[in-house]
Design a protein around this motif. Structure first.
Motif, PDB file in Angstrom:
ATOM      1  N   GLY A 213      51.625  46.935  33.552  1.00 20.33           N
ATOM      2  CA  GLY A 213      50.188  47.108  33.852  1.00 20.33           C
ATOM      3  C   GLY A 213      49.266  45.663  33.905  1.00 20.33           C
ATOM      4  O   GLY A 213      49.914  44.575  33.089  1.00 20.33           O
TER       5      GLY A 213
ATOM      6  N   GLY B 200      45.654  45.392  33.795  1.00 22.17           N
ATOM      7  CA  GLY B 200      44.508  46.286  33.311  1.00 22.17           C
ATOM      8  C   GLY B 200      44.344  44.709  32.872  1.00 22.17           C
ATOM      9  O   GLY B 200      45.330  43.481  33.333  1.00 22.17           O
ATOM     10  N   TRP B 201      43.058  44.452  31.855  1.00 20.42           N
ATOM     11  CA  TRP B 201      43.264  43.409  30.899  1.00 20.42           C
ATOM     12  C   TRP B 201      44.096  42.684  30.518  1.00 20.42           C
ATOM     13  O   TRP B 201      44.560  41.635  30.757  1.00 20.42           O
ATOM     14  N   TYR B 202      45.071  43.426  29.831  1.00 17.90           N
ATOM     15  CA  TYR B 202      45.662  42.860  29.431  1.00 17.90           C
ATOM     16  C   TYR B 202      47.173  42.182  30.023  1.00 17.90           C
ATOM     17  O   TYR B 202      47.373  41.031  29.236  1.00 17.90           O
TER      18      TYR B 202
ATOM     19  N   ASP C 265      51.997  47.086  38.927  1.00 15.28           N
ATOM     20  CA  ASP C 265      51.252  47.941  38.387  1.00 15.28           C
ATOM     21  C   ASP C 265      51.186  48.911  39.341  1.00 15.28           C
ATOM     22  O   ASP C 265      51.600  49.115  40.725  1.00 15.28           O
ATOM     23  N   ARG C 266      51.069  50.878  38.768  1.00 12.58           N
ATOM     24  CA  ARG C 266      51.399  51.710  39.399  1.00 12.58           C
ATOM     25  C   ARG C 266      50.034  52.465  40.903  1.00 12.58           C
ATOM     26  O   ARG C 266      50.377  52.518  42.003  1.00 12.58           O
TER      27      ARG C 266
ATOM     28  N   GLU D 262      42.131  51.018  36.083  1.00 14.70           N
ATOM     29  CA  GLU D 262      41.854  52.080  35.171  1.00 14.70           C
ATOM     30  C   GLU D 262      41.265  51.510  34.382  1.00 14.70           C
ATOM     31  O   GLU D 262      39.875  51.172  34.549  1.00 14.70           O
ATOM     32  N   ALA D 263      41.201  51.527  32.751  1.00 13.67           N
ATOM     33  CA  ALA D 263      40.190  51.769  31.942  1.00 13.67           C
ATOM     34  C   ALA D 263      39.761  49.805  31.565  1.00 13.67           C
ATOM     35  O   ALA D 263      38.407  50.004  31.820  1.00 13.67           O
ATOM     36  N   SER D 264      40.521  49.235  32.501  1.00 17.53           N
ATOM     37  CA  SER D 264      39.450  48.120  32.427  1.00 17.53           C
ATOM     38  C   SER D 264      38.548  47.549  33.784  1.00 17.53           C
ATOM     39  O   SER D 264      37.969  47.007  34.068  1.00 17.53           O
TER      40      SER D 264
ATOM     41  N   ASN E 296      34.986  50.428  32.467  1.00 12.67           N
ATOM     42  CA  ASN E 296      34.837  50.232  30.625  1.00 12.67           C
ATOM     43  C   ASN E 296      32.643  50.253  31.150  1.00 12.67           C
ATOM     44  O   ASN E 296      32.282  49.872  32.611  1.00 12.67           O
ATOM     45  N   GLN E 297      32.238  49.895  30.243  1.00 12.77           N
ATOM     46  CA  GLN E 297      30.889  49.472  29.876  1.00 12.77           C
ATOM     47  C   GLN E 297      30.834  48.224  29.734  1.00 12.77           C
ATOM     48  O   GLN E 297      29.966  47.509  30.800  1.00 12.77           O
ATOM     49  N   ASN E 298      31.502  47.623  29.932  1.00 13.33           N
ATOM     50  CA  ASN E 298      31.894  46.672  30.326  1.00 13.33           C
ATOM     51  C   ASN E 298      31.063  44.783  29.247  1.00 13.33           C
ATOM     52  O   ASN E 298      30.772  44.185  29.977  1.00 13.33           O
ATOM     53  N   ARG E 299      30.818  45.714  28.207  1.00 16.69           N
ATOM     54  CA  ARG E 299      29.799  44.794  27.600  1.00 16.69           C
ATOM     55  C   ARG E 299      31.092  44.395  26.268  1.00 16.69           C
ATOM     56  O   ARG E 299      31.985  43.898  25.826  1.00 16.69           O
TER      57      ARG E 299
ATOM     58  N   ILE F 116      56.458  52.148  37.270  1.00 18.58           N
ATOM     59  CA  ILE F 116      57.969  51.486  36.714  1.00 18.58           C
ATOM     60  C   ILE F 116      58.240  52.704  35.512  1.00 18.58           C
ATOM     61  O   ILE F 116      57.437  52.892  34.741  1.00 18.58           O
TER      62      ILE F 116
ATOM     63  N   THR G  20      38.062  60.193  28.905  1.00 20.30           N
ATOM     64  CA  THR G  20      37.008  59.792  28.631  1.00 20.30           C
ATOM     65  C   THR G  20      35.827  59.973  30.099  1.00 20.30           C
ATOM     66  O   THR G  20      36.805  59.787  30.796  1.00 20.30           O
TER      67      THR G  20
HETATM   68  C1  LIG Z   1      34.655  55.179  28.765  1.00 20.30           C
HETATM   69  C2  LIG Z   1      34.202  53.373  27.599  1.00 20.30           C
HETATM   70  C3  LIG Z   1      34.478  52.553  27.722  1.00 20.30           C
HETATM   71  C4  LIG Z   1      34.913  51.363  26.795  1.00 20.30           C
HETATM   72  N1  LIG Z   1      34.237  50.159  27.245  1.00 20.30           N
HETATM   73  C5  LIG Z   1      34.190  48.864  26.703  1.00 20.30           C
HETATM   74  C6  LIG Z   1      32.710  47.316  26.539  1.00 20.30           C
HETATM   75  O1  LIG Z   1      31.583  48.090  26.865  1.00 20.30           O
HETATM   76  N2  LIG Z   1      32.941  46.481  26.437  1.00 20.30           N
HETATM   77  C7  LIG Z   1      34.973  46.006  25.385  1.00 20.30           C
HETATM   78  O2  LIG Z   1      35.856  45.128  25.229  1.00 20.30           O
HETATM   79  N3  LIG Z   1      35.912  47.595  26.399  1.00 20.30           N
HETATM   80  C8  LIG Z   1      35.581  49.026  26.294  1.00 20.30           C
HETATM   81  N4  LIG Z   1      35.843  49.573  26.920  1.00 20.30           N
HETATM   82  C9  LIG Z   1      38.049  49.502  26.007  1.00 20.30           C
HETATM   83  C10 LIG Z   1      39.153  48.891  27.323  1.00 20.30           C
HETATM   84  O3  LIG Z   1      37.893  49.584  28.649  1.00 20.30           O
HETATM   85  C11 LIG Z   1      40.184  48.697  27.284  1.00 20.30           C
HETATM   86  O4  LIG Z   1      40.267  47.992  25.844  1.00 20.30           O
HETATM   87  C12 LIG Z   1      41.108  48.219  28.122  1.00 20.30           C
HETATM   88  O5  LIG Z   1      40.525  47.923  29.510  1.00 20.30           O
HETATM   89  C13 LIG Z   1      42.262  48.153  28.031  1.00 20.30           C
HETATM   90  O6  LIG Z   1      42.872  47.546  29.018  1.00 20.30           O
HETATM   91  P1  LIG Z   1      44.480  47.484  28.883  1.00 20.30           P
HETATM   92  O7  LIG Z   1      44.903  46.553  30.000  1.00 20.30           O
HETATM   93  O8  LIG Z   1      44.679  47.246  27.522  1.00 20.30           O
HETATM   94  O9  LIG Z   1      44.940  48.870  29.657  1.00 20.30           O
HETATM   95  P2  LIG Z   1      44.379  49.714  31.585  1.00 20.30           P
HETATM   96  O10 LIG Z   1      43.058  48.912  32.080  1.00 20.30           O
HETATM   97  O11 LIG Z   1      44.642  51.035  31.457  1.00 20.30           O
HETATM   98  O12 LIG Z   1      45.847  48.574  32.066  1.00 20.30           O
HETATM   99  C14 LIG Z   1      46.742  49.802  32.215  1.00 20.30           C
HETATM  100  C15 LIG Z   1      47.534  49.248  33.530  1.00 20.30           C
HETATM  101  O13 LIG Z   1      49.035  49.788  33.554  1.00 20.30           O
HETATM  102  C16 LIG Z   1      48.939  50.417  34.307  1.00 20.30           C
HETATM  103  N5  LIG Z   1      50.180  51.121  34.734  1.00 20.30           N
HETATM  104  C17 LIG Z   1      50.547  52.447  33.264  1.00 20.30           C
HETATM  105  N6  LIG Z   1      51.927  52.922  33.440  1.00 20.30           N
HETATM  106  C18 LIG Z   1      52.145  52.227  34.243  1.00 20.30           C
HETATM  107  C19 LIG Z   1      53.647  52.803  34.887  1.00 20.30           C
HETATM  108  N7  LIG Z   1      54.549  53.157  34.513  1.00 20.30           N
HETATM  109  N8  LIG Z   1      54.076  51.737  35.465  1.00 20.30           N
HETATM  110  C20 LIG Z   1      52.871  50.605  36.135  1.00 20.30           C
HETATM  111  N9  LIG Z   1      51.692  50.781  36.014  1.00 20.30           N
HETATM  112  C21 LIG Z   1      51.554  51.579  35.590  1.00 20.30           C
HETATM  113  C22 LIG Z   1      48.022  51.232  35.186  1.00 20.30           C
HETATM  114  O14 LIG Z   1      47.863  51.696  36.501  1.00 20.30           O
HETATM  115  C23 LIG Z   1      46.850  50.470  34.711  1.00 20.30           C
HETATM  116  O15 LIG Z   1      46.335  49.226  35.542  1.00 20.30           O
HETATM  117  C24 LIG Z   1      36.073  50.808  27.122  1.00 20.30           C
HETATM  118  C25 LIG Z   1      37.055  51.737  27.773  1.00 20.30           C
HETATM  119  C26 LIG Z   1      36.484  53.129  27.738  1.00 20.30           C
HETATM  120  C27 LIG Z   1      37.120  54.161  27.832  1.00 20.30           C
END
Ligand SMILES: Cc1cc2nc3c(=O)[nH]c(=O)nc-3n(C[C@H](O)[C@H](O)[C@H](O)COP(=O)(O)OP(=O)(O)OC[C@H]3O[C@@H](n4cnc5c(N)ncnc54)[C@H](O)[C@@H]3O)c2cc1C
Length: 275
Positions: free
Chosen positions: A7, A9-11, A30-31, A38-40, A43-46, A160, A202
């Motif tokens: 993954g 994303g931000w994490y 990443d897929r 995806e979520a990262s 989103n609203q990026n606040r 994966i 969402t």
């Molecule tokens: C509508 C909305 C508004 C939001 N607004 C805010 C905000 O204003 N401020 C804030 O701080 N947070 C906000 N958030 C929360 C924030 O977006 C999430 O907490 C953050 O983006 C999560 O990051 P992540 O890396 O965990 O997940 P993701 O960004 O979802 O990353 C997960 C990654 O894993 C990859 N993946 C998944 N399965 C597989 C696999 N089997 N093999 C390989 N890759 C895979 C995906 O492609 C993806 O890139 C919001 C969320 C939403 C939905």
């Protein structure tokens, strides 16, 4: 030590960069064909300071302190949002303005009281407005920064599956390579979480405006909010009531729901949000 991260994303990106700085060798899978799509990426990026969380002290404190830590590490990926307004409605609000103000003032988060006319939108039926220093994360800047930082470590377009893994006594074998640790940063789309959670797909609406810049959040209740993106004139609209498309037990069910939303349904949600 070799670490595989699933993954980007931000994490995943932050963990990878941090581990690299400690001398670990990391590979991020990443897929998708790019990072933060995806979520990262949508989103609203606040960059929260706590103003959203009048009802929860702990989350307010986490936001307040996390804001400063984020700025220390990634301040160059954020943009100023001015004015950045939180307004309390004169009726149909779960909280009155004096209580909201007292909670924020006692939480050590700075704000300035301003008249409703501080907002470019024509606000009516408002009992109080405060301007805050919350910022926005510029996702294009973030993508470009992490693409550069992690360029030799990314394996994109690679989904994966659990069957790709072979567990060894000390680590895992993935696509023929041995890793000491595997970190699942897929938001539980890869390995199921052990704790009980539900998944909320969402929808977020993007609007183009030629108004002076602003951010506006209505507290407390549905938390309807217009927030700027890094791109001038482009805003997102969200609300806690209408943004989620339901609650699902698994990520697969949630993704299926997301992929089956019709144009008519989107129009209906948008209409209710704008109301
Ligand atoms: C509508 C909305 C508004 C939001 N607004 C805010 C905000 O204003 N401020 C804030 O701080 N947070 C906000 N958030 C929360 C924030 O977006 C999430 O907490 C953050 O983006 C999560 O990051 P992540 O890396 O965990 O997940 P993701 O960004 O979802 O990353 C997960 C990654 O894993 C990859 N993946 C998944 N399965 C597989 C696999 N089997 N093999 C390989 N890759 C895979 C995906 O492609 C993806 O890139 C919001 C969320 C939403 C939905």
């Amino acid at each position: 030590m070799r670490v595989a991260i699933i993954g980007a994303g931000w994490y995943g990106c932050h963990i990878a960069r941090f581990l690299k700085s400690l001398g670990y060798s990391v590979t991020i899978f990443d897929r998708r064909e790019d990072i933060m799509t995806e979520a990262s990426g949508f989103n609203q990026n606040r960059l929260h300071q706590g103003f959203h969380y009048a009802r929860d002290y702990e989350t307010r404190m986490q936001s307040r302190d996390g804001f400063n830590r984020f700025l220390e590490r990634y301040g160059h990926l954020t943009v100023d949002v001015s004015p950045n307004l939180y307004a309390v409605a004169a009726d149909q609000s779960l909280i009155d303005y004096r209580t909201y103000k007292a909670i924020m003032a006692s939480s050590g988060i700075e704000f300035t009281e301003v008249p409703p006319s501080a907002c470019a939108l024509n606000l009516t039926n408002i009992s109080g407005v405060m301007d805050t220093a919350e910022r926005a994360i510029d996702v294009d800047l973030a993508r470009s920064f992490f693409r550069t930082e992690l360029q030799d470590d990314l394996v994109l377009g690679t989904s994966i599956r659990q069957s790709d893994l072979q567990y060894r006594r000390h680590g895992v074998l993935l696509h023929g390579d041995c890793y000491d640790f595997l970190i699942d940063a897929s938001w539980s789309k890869f390995l199921p979480l052990k704790s009980s959670v539900f998944f909320e797909p969402t929808v977020l609406f993007y609007y183009e405006f030629s108004l002076p810049p602003f951010a506006l959040t209505l507290v407390d209740g549905p938390l309807a909010s217009m927030y700027p993106t890094g791109q001038p004139g482009l805003y997102t609209l969200s609300s806690v009531t209408h943004t989620p498309l339901g609650q699902f037990a698994t990520a697969t069910e949630a993704e299926h729901r997301l992929n089956s939303v019709s144009r008519e349904e989107l129009d209906d949600i948008r209409f209710r949000m704008e109301e």
